[in-house]
Design a protein around this motif. Structure first.
Motif, short mmCIF file in Angstrom:
data_model
loop_
_atom_site.label_atom_id
_atom_site.label_comp_id
_atom_site.label_asym_id
_atom_site.label_seq_id
_atom_site.Cartn_x
_atom_site.Cartn_y
_atom_site.Cartn_z
N SER A 1 0.80 -1.22 0.00
CA SER A 1 0.00 0.00 0.00
C SER A 1 0.83 1.27 0.00
O SER A 1 0.30 2.37 -0.15
N THR B 1 -5.47 0.40 -5.19
CA THR B 1 -6.10 0.49 -3.88
C THR B 1 -5.89 -0.80 -3.11
O THR B 1 -5.83 -1.89 -3.70
N ASP C 1 -8.08 -1.41 -0.64
CA ASP C 1 -9.44 -1.67 -0.19
C ASP C 1 -10.29 -1.97 -1.43
O ASP C 1 -10.60 -1.07 -2.22
N GLU C 2 -10.71 -3.21 -1.57
CA GLU C 2 -11.37 -3.66 -2.80
C GLU C 2 -12.71 -2.96 -3.05
O GLU C 2 -13.16 -2.88 -4.19
N GLN C 3 -13.34 -2.44 -2.00
CA GLN C 3 -14.64 -1.82 -2.19
C GLN C 3 -14.58 -0.61 -3.13
O GLN C 3 -15.56 -0.27 -3.79
N TRP C 4 -13.41 0.05 -3.22
CA TRP C 4 -13.29 1.21 -4.10
C TRP C 4 -13.14 0.83 -5.57
O TRP C 4 -13.18 1.70 -6.45
#
Length: 304
Positions: free
Chosen positions: A265, A297, A299-302
């Motif tokens: 990251s 990213t 964070d996979e939700q983005w």
């Protein structure tokens, strides 16, 4: 004047001028011989002329950069233009089927088949030469508008060849004493030609319509791009990725979201740009304008 145009513009303009010559000749000779199929051929060329000029205007307008009013470009104009082109050809085919069926029901039509044969044979050769002229000068970077021009000339070539064979059959029938059969040749060819060609504008409208609605994805292109993306995922040991690709006219909108491991990251901006540049070098060989977005990213939700 033409030196101000791009190579694509010049080809479309020359195609329009050739369509004008065929339109005038076909319509005039068709009226003189009272041949509905030759008139159909001439009207097809008139439609090709008008649509070629529309393509010329559309192509030049699309290439004018105006990011203030069109921040995502104007490529949507290309498939809209193609829908209009194919809709006009579809309308001509439908009207021709109706006219041909009415003529068949009324007993057919007599005309000078020898003169009609000569015209159609010459038109076949000239249409084929026009098709080869446009095709041989079309470059990979040219838009789908030129592909549509090629299709129109190929259709006109096929139509002229069918006319030649049909009029030859009528001449043979007259020699053998089957005059009654010969009367049905002209309207029968009109119906058969319209039925055969109507599938071309239907298929073209469906393809262009999918682009207008945002439904069409170039499957082969997506597969090639995905191969390059997955190579990068493996090389850098990324966790996963999301790829979205949409072709609109000659522009491809490509969005790639790399899902990195938590330990990755801290990728620097310089490292991210290197990956973007590496991938772009792989995909820019394809003959499209690219709207290219790559993000990273943890964070996979983005990315979903």
């Amino acid at each position: 004047m033409l030196h101000r145009f791009s190579s694509e513009d010049r080809l479309i303009f020359m195609s329009a001028m050739m369509s004008l010559a065929f339109a005038v000749a076909g319509t005039a000779i068709g009226l003189w011989l009272q041949s509905s199929i030759i008139i159909f051929d001439g009207l097809f060329s008139f439609i090709s002329l008008g649509l070629s000029l529309i393509s010329l205007v559309a192509g030049r307008y699309i290439r004018r950069i105006n990011e203030a009013r069109y921040p995502f470009g104007k490529s949507i104009i290309q498939p809209i233009t193609l829908v209009f082109k194919y809709l006009a050809i579809f309308g001509l085919c439908v009207l021709s089927i109706v006219e041909g069926v009415e003529t068949l029901a009324s007993g057919g039509r007599f005309l000078d088949f020898n003169q009609a044969f000569v015209y159609s044979a010459v038109a076949s050769v000239l249409c084929l030469l026009a098709f080869r002229f446009i095709r041989n000068r079309t470059q990979p970077e040219h838009s789908d508008l030129l592909i549509a021009e090629q299709r129109e000339w190929l259709l006109d070539t096929g139509l002229s060849v069918m006319l030649t064979l049909g009029f030859a059959l009528a001449i043979i029938a007259m020699w053998l004493g089957f005059e009654r059969f010969a009367l049905y040749i002209d309207p029968l060819m009109l119906v058969l030609a319209a039925l055969f060609f109507i599938r071309i504008p239907i298929r073209g409208m469906l393809e262009a319509g999918k682009e207008v609605l945002g439904l069409k994805v170039a499957d082969d292109l997506e597969l090639d791009v995905r191969i390059h993306v997955e190579e990068i995922v493996l090389r850098y040991a990324f966790k996963d990725y999301y790829l979205r690709l949409q072709k609109v006219g000659s522009t491809v909108y490509l969005e790639i979201d790399f899902i990195v491991e938590p330990s990755q990251s801290n990728l620097s901006i310089h490292q991210q740009d290197d990956i973007r540049a590496e991938l772009y070098r792989d995909i820019r060989v394809f003959p499209y304008r690219w709207w290219y977005t790559v993000s990273f990213t943890a964070d996979e939700q983005w990315a979903r």
